[in-house]
Design a protein around this motif. Structure first.
Motif, PDB file in Angstrom:
ATOM      1  N   LEU A 259      -0.236   6.650 -12.471  1.00  0.00           N
ATOM      2  CA  LEU A 259       0.844   7.560 -12.862  1.00  0.00           C
ATOM      3  C   LEU A 259       0.302   8.979 -13.040  1.00  0.00           C
ATOM      4  CD1 LEU A 259       3.878   7.662 -13.700  1.00  0.00           C
ATOM      5  CD2 LEU A 259       3.118   7.234 -16.051  1.00  0.00           C
ATOM      6  N   GLY A 260      -0.899   9.078 -13.630  1.00  0.00           N
ATOM      7  CA  GLY A 260      -1.506  10.386 -13.862  1.00  0.00           C
ATOM      8  C   GLY A 260      -1.859  11.115 -12.577  1.00  0.00           C
ATOM      9  N   ILE A 261      -2.361  10.397 -11.576  1.00  0.00           N
ATOM     10  CA  ILE A 261      -2.702  11.030 -10.301  1.00  0.00           C
ATOM     11  C   ILE A 261      -1.451  11.596  -9.641  1.00  0.00           C
ATOM     12  CG2 ILE A 261      -3.629  10.637  -7.985  1.00  0.00           C
ATOM     13  CD1 ILE A 261      -5.442   8.472  -9.224  1.00  0.00           C
ATOM     14  N   ARG A 262      -0.374  10.838  -9.698  1.00  0.00           N
ATOM     15  CA  ARG A 262       0.887  11.342  -9.132  1.00  0.00           C
ATOM     16  C   ARG A 262       1.351  12.593  -9.889  1.00  0.00           C
ATOM     17  NH1 ARG A 262       4.386   6.372  -9.988  1.00  0.00           N
ATOM     18  NH2 ARG A 262       6.056   7.686  -9.157  1.00  0.00           N
ATOM     19  N   GLU A 263       1.100  12.620 -11.198  1.00  0.00           N
ATOM     20  CA  GLU A 263       1.501  13.782 -11.997  1.00  0.00           C
ATOM     21  C   GLU A 263       0.699  15.025 -11.618  1.00  0.00           C
ATOM     22  OE1 GLU A 263       3.714  15.936 -14.779  1.00  0.00           O
ATOM     23  OE2 GLU A 263       4.056  13.998 -13.802  1.00  0.00           O
ATOM     24  N   VAL A 264      -0.568  14.846 -11.231  1.00  0.00           N
ATOM     25  CA  VAL A 264      -1.379  15.991 -10.793  1.00  0.00           C
ATOM     26  C   VAL A 264      -0.701  16.694  -9.624  1.00  0.00           C
ATOM     27  CG1 VAL A 264      -3.555  16.690  -9.723  1.00  0.00           C
ATOM     28  CG2 VAL A 264      -3.580  15.043 -11.597  1.00  0.00           C
ATOM     29  N   PHE A 265      -0.231  15.925  -8.653  1.00  0.00           N
ATOM     30  CA  PHE A 265       0.403  16.537  -7.484  1.00  0.00           C
ATOM     31  C   PHE A 265       1.721  17.218  -7.853  1.00  0.00           C
ATOM     32  CE2 PHE A 265      -2.164  13.196  -5.197  1.00  0.00           C
ATOM     33  CZ  PHE A 265      -3.062  14.108  -4.656  1.00  0.00           C
ATOM     34  N   THR A 266       2.404  16.697  -8.877  1.00  0.00           N
ATOM     35  CA  THR A 266       3.612  17.364  -9.365  1.00  0.00           C
ATOM     36  C   THR A 266       3.262  18.699 -10.004  1.00  0.00           C
ATOM     37  OG1 THR A 266       4.736  15.240  -9.752  1.00  0.00           O
ATOM     38  CG2 THR A 266       5.576  17.154 -10.933  1.00  0.00           C
ATOM     39  N   LEU A 267       2.223  18.725 -10.821  1.00  0.00           N
ATOM     40  CA  LEU A 267       1.817  19.961 -11.496  1.00  0.00           C
ATOM     41  C   LEU A 267       1.438  21.053 -10.504  1.00  0.00           C
ATOM     42  CD1 LEU A 267      -0.397  18.470 -14.370  1.00  0.00           C
ATOM     43  CD2 LEU A 267       1.837  19.546 -14.629  1.00  0.00           C
ATOM     44  N   PHE A 268       0.798  20.659  -9.401  1.00  0.00           N
ATOM     45  CA  PHE A 268       0.344  21.638  -8.409  1.00  0.00           C
ATOM     46  C   PHE A 268       1.336  21.797  -7.265  1.00  0.00           C
ATOM     47  CE2 PHE A 268      -3.579  20.973 -10.647  1.00  0.00           C
ATOM     48  CZ  PHE A 268      -4.274  22.165 -10.499  1.00  0.00           C
ATOM     49  N   THR A 277       0.497  16.293   0.814  1.00  0.00           N
ATOM     50  CA  THR A 277       0.236  15.176  -0.104  1.00  0.00           C
ATOM     51  C   THR A 277       1.147  13.982   0.142  1.00  0.00           C
ATOM     52  OG1 THR A 277       1.789  16.060  -1.758  1.00  0.00           O
ATOM     53  CG2 THR A 277      -0.515  16.775  -1.926  1.00  0.00           C
ATOM     54  N   GLY A 278       2.076  14.116   1.112  1.00  0.00           N
ATOM     55  CA  GLY A 278       3.112  13.097   1.289  1.00  0.00           C
ATOM     56  C   GLY A 278       2.570  11.692   1.480  1.00  0.00           C
ATOM     57  N   ARG A 279       1.624  11.509   2.404  1.00  0.00           N
ATOM     58  CA  ARG A 279       1.097  10.174   2.672  1.00  0.00           C
ATOM     59  C   ARG A 279       0.386   9.606   1.449  1.00  0.00           C
ATOM     60  NH1 ARG A 279       1.551   5.276   4.229  1.00  0.00           N
ATOM     61  NH2 ARG A 279      -0.357   4.279   4.955  1.00  0.00           N
ATOM     62  N   LEU A 280      -0.382  10.434   0.769  1.00  0.00           N
ATOM     63  CA  LEU A 280      -1.103   9.979  -0.418  1.00  0.00           C
ATOM     64  C   LEU A 280      -0.135   9.610  -1.538  1.00  0.00           C
ATOM     65  CD1 LEU A 280      -3.851   9.424  -1.565  1.00  0.00           C
ATOM     66  CD2 LEU A 280      -4.136  11.859  -2.027  1.00  0.00           C
ATOM     67  N   ARG A 281       0.918  10.379  -1.702  1.00  0.00           N
ATOM     68  CA  ARG A 281       1.939  10.056  -2.713  1.00  0.00           C
ATOM     69  C   ARG A 281       2.599   8.710  -2.402  1.00  0.00           C
ATOM     70  NH1 ARG A 281       4.958  14.732  -5.518  1.00  0.00           N
ATOM     71  NH2 ARG A 281       3.694  16.586  -5.177  1.00  0.00           N
ATOM     72  N   GLU A 282       2.887   8.468  -1.138  1.00  0.00           N
ATOM     73  CA  GLU A 282       3.493   7.195  -0.745  1.00  0.00           C
ATOM     74  C   GLU A 282       2.582   6.024  -1.091  1.00  0.00           C
ATOM     75  OE1 GLU A 282       4.465   7.273   3.371  1.00  0.00           O
ATOM     76  OE2 GLU A 282       5.849   8.970   3.200  1.00  0.00           O
ATOM     77  N   LEU A 283       1.302   6.168  -0.771  1.00  0.00           N
ATOM     78  CA  LEU A 283       0.344   5.104  -1.074  1.00  0.00           C
ATOM     79  C   LEU A 283       0.262   4.853  -2.577  1.00  0.00           C
ATOM     80  CD1 LEU A 283      -2.563   6.106   1.364  1.00  0.00           C
ATOM     81  CD2 LEU A 283      -1.120   4.065   1.538  1.00  0.00           C
TER      82      LEU A 283
END
Length: 438
Positions: A259-268, A277-283
């Motif tokens: 959950l935290g890793i996904r939040e990093v991409f939201t913050l940035f 980041t789309g593919r990484l977010r999906e994974l």
């Protein structure tokens, strides 16, 4: 001196038995299994460890080699460390044969030699394949045996991919294909790290709190992003080990880290476009959904988990996302990470207070639990420039609120939240959400 570039994986017994069949899809040369004995040396006060060095003698069929590995970099399962190798006539340690430049200035090598003693050993059988991937060559080594310190030992099932010729991109591409069959998980712990832990008596490892990312104040936003993700990836792999050992609380932490890793991409989100980041977010999302009710062995050795960890490692080391950045994104990424964190802390906490102020019925807390959780994690990720004691004092009542929601204890939550909505900020300009400068 050579720079060793390798990816390490821990193999399940089933995957280990299938490794030769998996490698048949590539042109390769096979080497018959060999028994290797390795003795690791250290001083009574762990001086080499404090220098981030590892010293061993390896014996193969009466041939001996001394190896010193010095400080390097480990991201996910990708290891890069300078190493110095010296052939020996027998298994007698003699560090005077190593270049003087490897030691810190002023070290008395003779005195250091006298203090070095065997600390632990690794005994294993190694089977190797030299695989051709286009213009690159990758050595695949499967090690099966044990790490031994006194009467203590831990089993060893490792698959190492070492780049012998070619590019790191080719190494990564080969690794993605190899892990597709499942049963392999990236490993950041070296044999030496496992040996040191055993030599200390194999003390139990504890579940660590979600990391409050500590970062240097003068970092750029790009460096801060790299730090956040590297810390979270390391914590993911640490807790994955504990979960596999039977610690259920570690499984909870693994889910929280996802959950935290996904939040990093939201913050940035204003600096890294979604197509980067789309593919990484999906994974990450798919894995997080699988993690809800999957047993540790099933999830940690799944192809999905290995692919997600390797994709994050690739994102960090090869940085393919930079190719899609516009100039405005590049400019923001070179801005002050400290300033970014201060502004985002104000914004995130304002959102946290807004989320918890909207609740009027008990059921509403459950509906907003994950959003509250993500906002608390965001504070942990952004707080690195401030004293940990002040940060944890601020966070503690919010963690308690989240726990009360999960336990469905609502009776005093409205009063508690009203109090927290008046909570003083621990960061500069904390009462002004503001805007990140363009």
């Amino acid at each position: 001196m050579t720079i060793e570039t390798e990816l390490k994986f821990i193999a399940s017994p089933l995957a280990a038995s299938q490794l030769a069949d998996r490698l048949n899809g590539w042109p390769h040369q096979h080497s018959a299994p060999q028994a290797l004995a390795n003795i690791y040396f250290e001083t009574p006060d762990n001086q080499l460890r404090r220098w981030d060095m590892g010293l061993r003698i390896r014996g193969i069929n009466q041939h001996y080699e001394m190896t010193l590995k010095t400080s390097g970099q480990t991201i996910g399962g990708l290891h890069q460390r300078p190493e110095f190798n010296v052939s020996l006539a027998d298994d007698t340690l003699d560090i005077r044969l190593l270049p003087e430049s490897v030691w810190p200035e002023g070290i008395d090598v003779t005195e250091l030699q006298q203090r070095l003693q065997p600390l632990f050993r690794t005994d294993f059988v190694r089977e190797k394949w030299l695989v051709s991937c286009g213009d690159s060559e990758i050595e695949v080594a499967f090690d099966q045996g044990a790490v031994i310190a006194g009467e203590l030992q831990t089993p060893l099932f490792e698959v190492e991919l070492e780049l012998k010729k070619g590019t790191r991109q080719a190494l990564m591409a080969f690794a993605f294909e190899l892990i597709a069959g499942g049963g392999l998980r990236p490993g950041s712990l070296s044999k030496a790290a496992r040996g040191y832990h055993l030599a200390q008596g194999n003390p139990p490892k504890n579940v660590r709190p979600f990391p409050r990312v500590q970062a240097e104040k003068k970092l750029t936003c790009e460096q801060g992003l790299q730090t956040m993700l590297s810390v979270l990836l390391n914590e993911w792999q640490y807790h994955e080990e504990l979960w596999l050992e039977g610690n259920k609380e570690a499984g909870v932490r693994v889910r929280e880290i996802l959950l935290g890793i996904r939040e990093v991409f939201t913050l940035f989100g204003s600096m890294i476009p979604r197509k980067a980041t789309g593919r990484l977010r999906e994974l990450l999302l798919t894995l997080a959904q699988s993690a809800v009710d999957s047993p540790a062995e099933e999830l940690c050795f799944s192809a999905a988990s290995a692919e997600t960890q390797l994709a994050l490692t690739h994102w960090l080391t090869e940085q393919p996302w930079k190719a899609v950045l516009e100039e405005k994104h590049r400019k923001k990424l070179q801005g002050s990470f400290k300033r970014f964190c201060d502004v985002m802390l104000g914004r995130v906490v304002a959102e946290l207070k807004g989320t918890t102020a909207e609740v009027s019925q008990p059921a509403g807390y459950q509906d907003k639990a994950q959003r509250i959780h993500r906002q608390i994690l965001a504070v942990c990720l952004l707080c690195g420039a401030y004293p940990l004691t002040a940060v944890d004092e601020w966070l503690a009542p919010w963690w308690q609120v989240l726990q009360q929601i999960h336990q469905e204890r609502y009776h005093d939550l409205p009063w508690t939240l009203r109090s927290l909505h008046r909570q003083a900020a621990f960061w500069l300009n904390g009462n002004e959400p503001g805007k990140v400068s363009e």
